[in-house]
Design a protein around this motif. Sequence first.
Motif, short mmCIF file in Angstrom:
data_model
loop_
_atom_site.label_atom_id
_atom_site.label_comp_id
_atom_site.label_asym_id
_atom_site.label_seq_id
_atom_site.Cartn_x
_atom_site.Cartn_y
_atom_site.Cartn_z
N ALA A 122 0.75 -1.14 0.17
CA ALA A 122 0.06 -0.04 0.08
C ALA A 122 0.71 1.33 -0.06
O ALA A 122 0.56 2.16 -0.74
N LYS A 182 0.66 3.95 -2.86
CA LYS A 182 0.14 5.17 -2.58
C LYS A 182 1.17 6.21 -3.27
O LYS A 182 0.97 7.25 -3.50
N LEU A 187 -4.19 -1.69 -5.92
CA LEU A 187 -4.43 -0.82 -4.52
C LEU A 187 -5.62 -1.63 -4.05
O LEU A 187 -5.87 -1.60 -2.90
N TYR A 225 -6.18 -2.86 -0.16
CA TYR A 225 -6.89 -2.34 0.58
C TYR A 225 -8.06 -3.55 1.15
O TYR A 225 -8.53 -3.45 2.49
#
Length: 854
Positions: free
Chosen positions: A669, A673, A692, A696
């Motif tokens: 992550a 990001k 991603l 999550y």
Amino acid sequence: MAWPLLLIALGSINGLLFASDLDTAEQLFREGKYTESEVASAAQVELGIWNERWTRVLMRCQLVQGKYAEALAVYENAVKRYPTSVTLRMMGIDALRHSGGTPEQIELENARTFQLLQSSTLRYASRDNLIAAGRYFTAQGEDARDILELFYDRVRDSDPNYLEAYIATAELALEKGDFKVAGDTLQAAERVDASDPRTAYLLARSFESSDSSIADASLKRALSINPNHVPSLLFQAESAIDREQYEAAERSISAVLKINAKQPEAWALRAVIAHLRGEYDQEKELRSKALETWNRNPQVDSLIGVKLSQKYRFAEGAEYQRRALTMDPGYLPAQFQLAQDLLRLGENDIGWQMASGVAESDPYNVVAHNLTTLKDRLNGFSVLETEDMIVRMDPDEARIYGGAVMELLREARSVLCQKYEIQPDAPIAVEIFPEQNDFAIRTFGLPGGDGYLGVCFGRVITANSPASQGERPSNWKSVLWHEFCHVVTLEKTKNRMPRWLSEGISVYEERAHDASWGESMTPTYRKMMLGDELTPVSQLSGAFLSPKSPMHLQFAYYESSLVVEFIIEKYGIEALRKILVDLGDGMDIKDALGRNVGSTAKLDSEFAEHAKTLANAFGAKADWSRDGFPERPSQQQLTDWLKTHPHNYWALTTAAEMAIAAKQYELAADYLKQLDELGTFTGEQNGPLERLSIVYRQLGQVDAERNTLSRIINHSSDALPSLNRLIELSKASKDWKQVANYSDQVLAIQPLLPGGHQSLAEAAEQLDQPARAINPLTALTYMQPVDPAGLHYRLAKALADSDQSDQAKHHVLIALDEAPRYRDAHQLLLQLVHPDETPSEPLSAGMATDKDTQ
């Protein structure tokens, strides 16, 4: 000049002119040294050498150079000496045709040849005469399978190393559209003898529609063997015309005419170029030149027509095929091309009739056979029809989403026709195929066509349905919007527009209608735009015809749409409309652009700069360099690299992938990001944004997952997994408005599975929107429901609540037929029959409280 004097005059050429070696003369011909070969063979013929092959070499040299009268004179002398030579007689007929022979004279020569073939001497014929006999019967329209068996296969069986049998077989297969047989035969021929340019040329023809890299390499090899090989030069010219590279085509044509100033196909191709440039008076003159040596040659008009049809000018192409048929009513290539043109013009009745006629006359014509077989399946399609639209679909699919198709097409017609100020004056036909091979046969005549979702011919659209596309189909609404835009622009220009502009407008209009539709920037496209992959606007059509890879083809669509976007932003939509009007008036694209936005050279330069600006703006904060980056880095190498290159896109992407593989989701992550902060995310399949969302989900961060999934569907028109997950999350939070919205998007991708319909129906019921529930519930009734009684009851209730009581009664009765003791269905039926009455007492206690599926 007498031959002995000519020998003296040319005696210094390569030291070979006085050679009496026949193999040497034939090799000279094979290498394109026609004059040298002619001189050498003429000397032997004048000396009276008793070998027919010398005469054939001489005539071949004369025919290829356009010396038709000389070839005829040689034939008339030689046939007296070799009266049983079918090969010689076939060459003589060719010479007679192009030397002004009357139809009666030609018919007489044909009769003499046929008489020879009927004689018993044919049973003892040589290999070359058997091949010539096969070619004779092919020209007469005899069954191709019989020709293969009786002549070509017979020769190959007796002598597997005789090249001419392979050549003749491949020529016949290509003529009948059997490209696989042609390719296999020619590959075998190459193992026999790879030094003949004809094998390489025919191989290029056989792979032309399936593998452009093989075709291009084969053509180059043919011309390396013989730079003066006329069929290869003509093929090169045709390919250049297809790519809209008319100057290059002219160079190849000029090379042919330097060899033979009377070559009919060369003049025909010049006529094609003149037509495409709107130079119609010159086109007539060039056509006349093409017919100069044989004024009833059907191949000239048929070739012109084929090339025009390949440019989507089917009406003009059809007219040329009709001209060819006035010269030779039995000319099957023109008959079949006319049939295909008519089908693409929407003139189905006569088009199918002609295609069936060709299939009956020529059983080995693969394309005709495929089309007539498909016609039987099309007869079983449902027809959805309005005043200006005819849609043909599989019956089950029509019941499930046919209404949505019609609604989408009506919207496209309204929006796009108004924008481009054109109204088609005839209905638009749309055919949607659940089998990819059926789509390919209807579109291209042969199975294949992988990668094509839809094709527009003008007023006829063919498309693949979601059923033919696997687990993750493309957005069918986006496809049909794209294709209908082609209808509009082709109508506006009378089908006179370059490929790049047509595709560019359609992709641009996809994006304009829905930001998730059409092509958009990706890291791969960025690299191509900043490297040497950006095609100049003036050469863009060629990028569609010979792409290096499927990715290069997709990039051609994207780049073309950016050119259109650039024109609209810089010069306005009115400038684009004016370009289309000028093209419709017959103006060349260069002139149309020059008149409205500037020269092509200027556009090439301006757009190249614009494209680089766009590419640099994408992920502007990221480090895109690969210099020094390990091809397969270890975890430690990657960690070290990121210390000194913290913003490197490739390192961050690789690190995220490795972290996911190791189930280190927090670390993944972080990397992803960082990529997001660098502005590098897109909606591409299996891209960082999709990864991603998966990360999550693994981390249980539902809100972050939902936001990421929403971004994916805003960037991608076919993100089916993301939509299904969003529906799941929205149901859990009872956000029924979003469930309905996402379900609508699912049905734009995959309407043939129950999931989207079930979710939309449930959401509509929860939102008390009965009218919105009708279509999905209706679709579900055709999907083998587990609970048909309950489903028909729900549909009946939605119809009743939408004031459609007659239809409601129909479905509630179906529910009761399935479950006679279905209490709620009985009560609904009573309400429908007596709408003003309220039951004063409960229903019989003996009735089931829910339903009985007995």
